[in-house]
Design an enzyme around this catalytic site. Structure first.
Site, PDB file in Angstrom:
ATOM      1  N   GLY A 147      15.232  17.075 -22.597  1.00  0.00           N
ATOM      2  CA  GLY A 147      16.388  15.525 -23.996  1.00  0.00           C
ATOM      3  C   GLY A 147      17.764  15.749 -23.910  1.00  0.00           C
ATOM      4  O   GLY A 147      18.489  15.081 -22.904  1.00  0.00           O
ATOM      5  N   GLY A 148      18.036  16.629 -24.562  1.00  0.00           N
ATOM      6  CA  GLY A 148      19.736  16.398 -25.088  1.00  0.00           C
ATOM      7  C   GLY A 148      21.092  16.227 -23.562  1.00  0.00           C
ATOM      8  O   GLY A 148      21.309  15.388 -23.771  1.00  0.00           O
ATOM      9  N   ASN A 185      13.983  13.215 -20.110  1.00  0.00           N
ATOM     10  CA  ASN A 185      13.649  12.560 -21.361  1.00  0.00           C
ATOM     11  C   ASN A 185      14.306  12.031 -22.166  1.00  0.00           C
ATOM     12  O   ASN A 185      15.237  12.592 -22.901  1.00  0.00           O
ATOM     13  CB  ASN A 185      12.182  13.148 -21.861  1.00  0.00           C
ATOM     14  CG  ASN A 185      12.379  12.959 -23.311  1.00  0.00           C
ATOM     15  OD1 ASN A 185      12.337  11.079 -23.933  1.00  0.00           O
ATOM     16  ND2 ASN A 185      11.057  13.146 -24.070  1.00  0.00           N
ATOM     17  N   TRP A 186      15.076  10.352 -22.220  1.00  0.00           N
ATOM     18  CA  TRP A 186      15.774   9.669 -22.860  1.00  0.00           C
ATOM     19  C   TRP A 186      15.792   9.142 -24.519  1.00  0.00           C
ATOM     20  O   TRP A 186      15.996   8.843 -25.621  1.00  0.00           O
ATOM     21  CB  TRP A 186      16.447   8.084 -22.123  1.00  0.00           C
ATOM     22  CG  TRP A 186      16.808   8.920 -20.908  1.00  0.00           C
ATOM     23  CD1 TRP A 186      17.404  10.159 -20.214  1.00  0.00           C
ATOM     24  CD2 TRP A 186      17.999   8.010 -19.685  1.00  0.00           C
ATOM     25  NE1 TRP A 186      18.379   9.896 -18.906  1.00  0.00           N
ATOM     26  CE2 TRP A 186      18.159   8.227 -19.055  1.00  0.00           C
ATOM     27  CE3 TRP A 186      18.308   6.650 -20.514  1.00  0.00           C
ATOM     28  CZ2 TRP A 186      18.718   8.106 -18.021  1.00  0.00           C
ATOM     29  CZ3 TRP A 186      19.206   6.370 -19.351  1.00  0.00           C
ATOM     30  CH2 TRP A 186      18.971   6.516 -17.691  1.00  0.00           C
ATOM     31  N   LYS A 187      14.032   9.761 -24.676  1.00  0.00           N
ATOM     32  CA  LYS A 187      13.923   8.790 -25.719  1.00  0.00           C
ATOM     33  C   LYS A 187      14.393   7.954 -26.663  1.00  0.00           C
ATOM     34  O   LYS A 187      14.697   7.524 -25.357  1.00  0.00           O
ATOM     35  CB  LYS A 187      14.295  10.084 -26.960  1.00  0.00           C
ATOM     36  CG  LYS A 187      13.966  12.008 -26.862  1.00  0.00           C
ATOM     37  CD  LYS A 187      14.396  12.761 -27.468  1.00  0.00           C
ATOM     38  CE  LYS A 187      13.808  14.012 -26.458  1.00  0.00           C
ATOM     39  NZ  LYS A 187      13.820  15.091 -27.848  1.00  0.00           N
ATOM     40  N   SER A 198      15.755  22.501 -25.812  1.00  0.00           N
ATOM     41  CA  SER A 198      17.295  23.447 -25.153  1.00  0.00           C
ATOM     42  C   SER A 198      17.444  23.384 -24.539  1.00  0.00           C
ATOM     43  O   SER A 198      17.906  24.666 -24.279  1.00  0.00           O
ATOM     44  CB  SER A 198      17.145  23.903 -26.794  1.00  0.00           C
ATOM     45  OG  SER A 198      17.077  23.282 -27.563  1.00  0.00           O
ATOM     46  N   GLY A 257      15.376  19.623 -29.168  1.00  0.00           N
ATOM     47  CA  GLY A 257      16.913  19.303 -30.005  1.00  0.00           C
ATOM     48  C   GLY A 257      17.405  20.319 -30.579  1.00  0.00           C
ATOM     49  O   GLY A 257      17.918  20.075 -31.248  1.00  0.00           O
ATOM     50  N   GLU A 269       6.328  22.961 -24.375  1.00  0.00           N
ATOM     51  CA  GLU A 269       7.535  22.719 -25.042  1.00  0.00           C
ATOM     52  C   GLU A 269       7.426  22.962 -26.368  1.00  0.00           C
ATOM     53  O   GLU A 269       7.247  22.212 -27.223  1.00  0.00           O
ATOM     54  CB  GLU A 269       8.024  20.803 -25.182  1.00  0.00           C
ATOM     55  CG  GLU A 269       7.863  20.513 -23.409  1.00  0.00           C
ATOM     56  CD  GLU A 269       8.376  18.993 -23.993  1.00  0.00           C
ATOM     57  OE1 GLU A 269      10.481  19.132 -23.229  1.00  0.00           O
ATOM     58  OE2 GLU A 269       8.246  18.545 -24.478  1.00  0.00           O
ATOM     59  N   HIS A 281       3.597  13.919 -25.622  1.00  0.00           N
ATOM     60  CA  HIS A 281       4.971  14.784 -26.743  1.00  0.00           C
ATOM     61  C   HIS A 281       4.732  14.789 -28.127  1.00  0.00           C
ATOM     62  O   HIS A 281       4.493  14.334 -28.238  1.00  0.00           O
ATOM     63  CB  HIS A 281       6.391  14.014 -26.090  1.00  0.00           C
ATOM     64  CG  HIS A 281       7.605  14.315 -26.376  1.00  0.00           C
ATOM     65  ND1 HIS A 281       8.007  15.117 -28.153  1.00  0.00           N
ATOM     66  CD2 HIS A 281       8.373  15.091 -25.667  1.00  0.00           C
ATOM     67  CE1 HIS A 281       9.275  15.627 -27.171  1.00  0.00           C
ATOM     68  NE2 HIS A 281       9.851  16.189 -26.129  1.00  0.00           N
ATOM     69  N   GLU A 307       7.251  14.341 -30.417  1.00  0.00           N
ATOM     70  CA  GLU A 307       7.559  13.410 -31.112  1.00  0.00           C
ATOM     71  C   GLU A 307       6.639  12.361 -31.476  1.00  0.00           C
ATOM     72  O   GLU A 307       6.363  11.865 -32.588  1.00  0.00           O
ATOM     73  CB  GLU A 307       9.134  13.264 -30.779  1.00  0.00           C
ATOM     74  CG  GLU A 307       9.726  14.283 -31.100  1.00  0.00           C
ATOM     75  CD  GLU A 307      11.063  14.557 -29.794  1.00  0.00           C
ATOM     76  OE1 GLU A 307      11.316  13.088 -29.212  1.00  0.00           O
ATOM     77  OE2 GLU A 307      12.147  15.081 -30.083  1.00  0.00           O
TER      78      GLU A 307
HETATM   79  P1  PGA Z   1      16.188  18.606 -25.854  1.00  0.00           P
HETATM   80  O1  PGA Z   1      14.514  18.232 -25.313  1.00  0.00           O
HETATM   81  O2  PGA Z   1      16.169  19.237 -24.249  1.00  0.00           O
HETATM   82  O3  PGA Z   1      17.031  17.944 -26.264  1.00  0.00           O
HETATM   83  O4  PGA Z   1      15.233  20.249 -26.732  1.00  0.00           O
HETATM   84  C1  PGA Z   1      13.701  18.289 -24.504  1.00  0.00           C
HETATM   85  C2  PGA Z   1      12.575  17.441 -24.892  1.00  0.00           C
HETATM   86  O5  PGA Z   1      12.010  16.928 -26.144  1.00  0.00           O
HETATM   87  O6  PGA Z   1      11.584  17.004 -23.927  1.00  0.00           O
END
Ligand code: PGA
Length: 270
Positions: free
Chosen positions: A249-250, A9-11, A228, A188, A182, A95, A97
């Protein structure tokens, strides 16, 4: 046997040039891997760029959000047919967010984002139904806030999110879903959920899926862990029987680390 999934997930990262570079590097490293379903979810502006970079590989394309109407006066929104026309096969839905759930050192900011993005259990359910109607595979996200975990409400929160997501779906539709657990406090933050605890919550989700369908259907559904996920914790996560991969994500923003995650997931197939 459930084939693991590793979804990046590149956000809100990567302009088109950066997206091309990243997708091409990932394609180069792992494009031919077989024992892992690989998915890139770039921002909508880079979908077609990434599609071109992953052509002729085993990597699939996903979007980060969908709106349920087919077309019309919905400024800024993207419909299922639009995502399909960009080559998407998957879409992340709900998600944290987008649900405005940030675990919040700053409650006002979180409340503001809830208003801006506005996903609720009800909109998540509508988006799942829309995605299925266009043959997009929903990756449905659920998870509790830190305050909810501390209050011992994890199972209750996850159960109600899963129930709401499944509302009105038939067993043969539920069968097509991918879930991602999640915990919001792990996203993050570098603070991964203990693998055994993640496994326990995924087991809870699978039991809810079994109640809504049957044991045999629930055993087929992929449930991912997200929050994470990194090269140094992926092996322990993938050893857990309920964890079928990661929503990342990251660590998905660098070809090397995402490639390591994919190799670990594929290796877990034995
Ligand atoms: P993260 O994000 O791996 O940076 O914790 C995961 C996500 O939001 O799907």
């Amino acid at each position: 046997m459930r084939i693991p999934i590793m979804a990046g997930n590149w956000k809100m990262n990567c302009d088109n040039e950066e997206a091309w570079q990243l997708a091409a590097a990932i394609a180069d490293q792992v494009g031919d891997v077989q024992n892992c379903e690989m998915i890139l979810c770039p921002p909508a502006t880079a979908l077609t760029t990434v599609l071109a970079a992953i052509e002729d590989t085993n990597i699939g394309l996903g979007a980060q959000n969908i709106f349920w109407e087919e077309s019309g006066a919905y400024t800024g929104e993207l419909s299922g047919p639009m995502l399909v026309s960009c080559g998407c096969e998957y879409v992340i839905i709900g998600h944290s967010e987008r649900r405005g759930r940030f675990g919040a050192p700053d409650e006002d900011f979180t409340a503001e984002l809830q208003k801006v993005f506005g996903d609720t259990d009800a909109s998540v359910n509508r988006k799942i139904k829309a995605a299925l109607s266009y043959e997009l595979t929903p990756i449905v996200c659920v998870g509790e806030l830190l305050s909810e975990r501390q209050a011992g409400q994890t199972d209750e929160v996850v159960t109600s999110q899963v129930h709401a997501a499944l509302d009105g779906l038939a067993a043969d539709q539920i069968d097509l879903l991918v879930f991602a657990y999640e915990p919001v406090w792990a996203i993050g933050t570098g603070e991964v959920c203990d693998a055994g605890e993640a496994n326990r919550v995924l087991g809870l989700i699978r039991s809810l899926l079994a109640e809504a369908t049957s044991d045999s259907v629930a055993q087929e559904i992929r449930i991912l862990y997200g929050g994470s996920v990194k090269p140094d914790n992926i092996v322990g996560l993938m050893q857990q029987p309920e964890i079928d991969g990661g929503l990342v994500g990251g660590a998905a923003l660098q070809a090397d680390s995402f490639g390591e995650l994919i190799s670990a997931a594929a290796a877990s197939m034995g």
